[in-house]
Design a protein around this motif. Structure first.
Motif, mmCIF file in Angstrom:
data_model
loop_
_atom_site.group_PDB
_atom_site.id
_atom_site.type_symbol
_atom_site.label_atom_id
_atom_site.label_comp_id
_atom_site.label_asym_id
_atom_site.label_seq_id
_atom_site.Cartn_x
_atom_site.Cartn_y
_atom_site.Cartn_z
ATOM 1 N N LEU A 3 -5.989 4.863 6.162
ATOM 2 C CA LEU A 3 -7.029 4.650 6.024
ATOM 3 C C LEU A 3 -6.406 2.719 7.057
ATOM 4 N N TYR A 4 -5.208 3.268 7.382
ATOM 5 C CA TYR A 4 -4.652 1.977 8.012
ATOM 6 C C TYR A 4 -5.365 1.743 9.550
ATOM 7 N N TYR A 5 -5.727 3.008 10.871
ATOM 8 C CA TYR A 5 -6.234 2.530 11.890
ATOM 9 C C TYR A 5 -7.739 3.235 11.667
ATOM 10 N N THR A 9 0.461 -1.170 -0.240
ATOM 11 C CA THR A 9 0.135 -0.135 0.024
ATOM 12 C C THR A 9 1.120 1.307 -0.251
ATOM 13 N N ASN A 67 1.509 5.630 11.944
ATOM 14 C CA ASN A 67 1.695 5.542 11.179
ATOM 15 C C ASN A 67 2.964 5.165 10.266
ATOM 16 N N ARG A 91 -9.740 0.960 9.883
ATOM 17 C CA ARG A 91 -10.093 0.104 8.377
ATOM 18 C C ARG A 91 -11.415 -0.980 9.608
ATOM 19 N N GLU A 92 -12.605 -1.197 9.037
ATOM 20 C CA GLU A 92 -13.370 -2.049 10.232
ATOM 21 C C GLU A 92 -12.697 -2.855 11.095
ATOM 22 N N ASP A 93 -12.063 -4.192 9.979
ATOM 23 C CA ASP A 93 -10.993 -4.691 11.024
ATOM 24 C C ASP A 93 -9.920 -4.646 12.069
ATOM 25 N N HIS A 94 -9.623 -3.101 11.839
ATOM 26 C CA HIS A 94 -8.612 -2.351 13.144
ATOM 27 C C HIS A 94 -9.598 -1.641 14.250
ATOM 28 N N LYS A 95 -10.932 -2.027 14.065
ATOM 29 C CA LYS A 95 -11.277 -1.186 15.108
ATOM 30 C C LYS A 95 -10.682 -1.130 16.638
ATOM 31 N N GLU A 124 -2.249 6.108 1.392
ATOM 32 C CA GLU A 124 -3.072 5.225 1.788
ATOM 33 C C GLU A 124 -3.337 4.304 2.957
#
Length: 134
Positions: A63-65, A55, A91, A67-71, A59
């Motif tokens: 986006l990293y933190y 990535t 980041n 994202r839904e899977d990083h909630k 990006e």
């Protein structure tokens, strides 16, 4: 410190990734879209069967933190004294880690594809197919 910790976690996860890779058919291409250093899988998978996606810095930072899977990570960051600075520092660490993976792929002549905001899914698919002559 966070960077070293992240590398140690990835090292621990390598065994599971390698087991999954070894169970794949030996005549199929492999797209690697995760934090794995190529040195860990080259003994098992020839580089001609691989393509590594990574990535762009922008990006990762955007986006990293979020994202839904990083909630769960984001929830913990919000408990820190300065969430904005924590995200900024995190980041930088993730970008550094992404660069290490990318540079390792380049040094091993493994085909790479950088995902950017301008590169749509269809174009990514086309580039992957083109690389593997599909």
């Amino acid at each position: 410190m966070y960077f070293r910790w992240l590398c140690e976690i990835v090292e621990e996860m390598m065994e599971f990734f390698i087991i999954d890779l070894l169970q794949m058919p030996t005549d199929k291409p492999i797209i690697i879209d995760l934090g794995i250093m190529p040195e860990r899988i080259l003994p098992f998978i020839p580089k001609e069967r691989m393509m590594c996606l990574y990535t762009s810095d922008e990006e990762i930072e955007r986006l990293y933190y979020f994202r839904e899977d990083h909630k769960m990570i984001f929830d913990v960051i919000n408990l820190t004294s300065n969430p904005t600075e924590t995200i900024k520092h995190g980041n930088k660490t993730m970008v550094k880690f992404s660069h290490e993976i990318r540079n390792a792929c380049v040094s091993h002549n493994i085909k790479i594809l950088e995902r950017t905001p301008n590169l749509g899914i269809e174009e990514q698919f086309r580039l992957v197919c083109e690389h593997f002559n599909l």
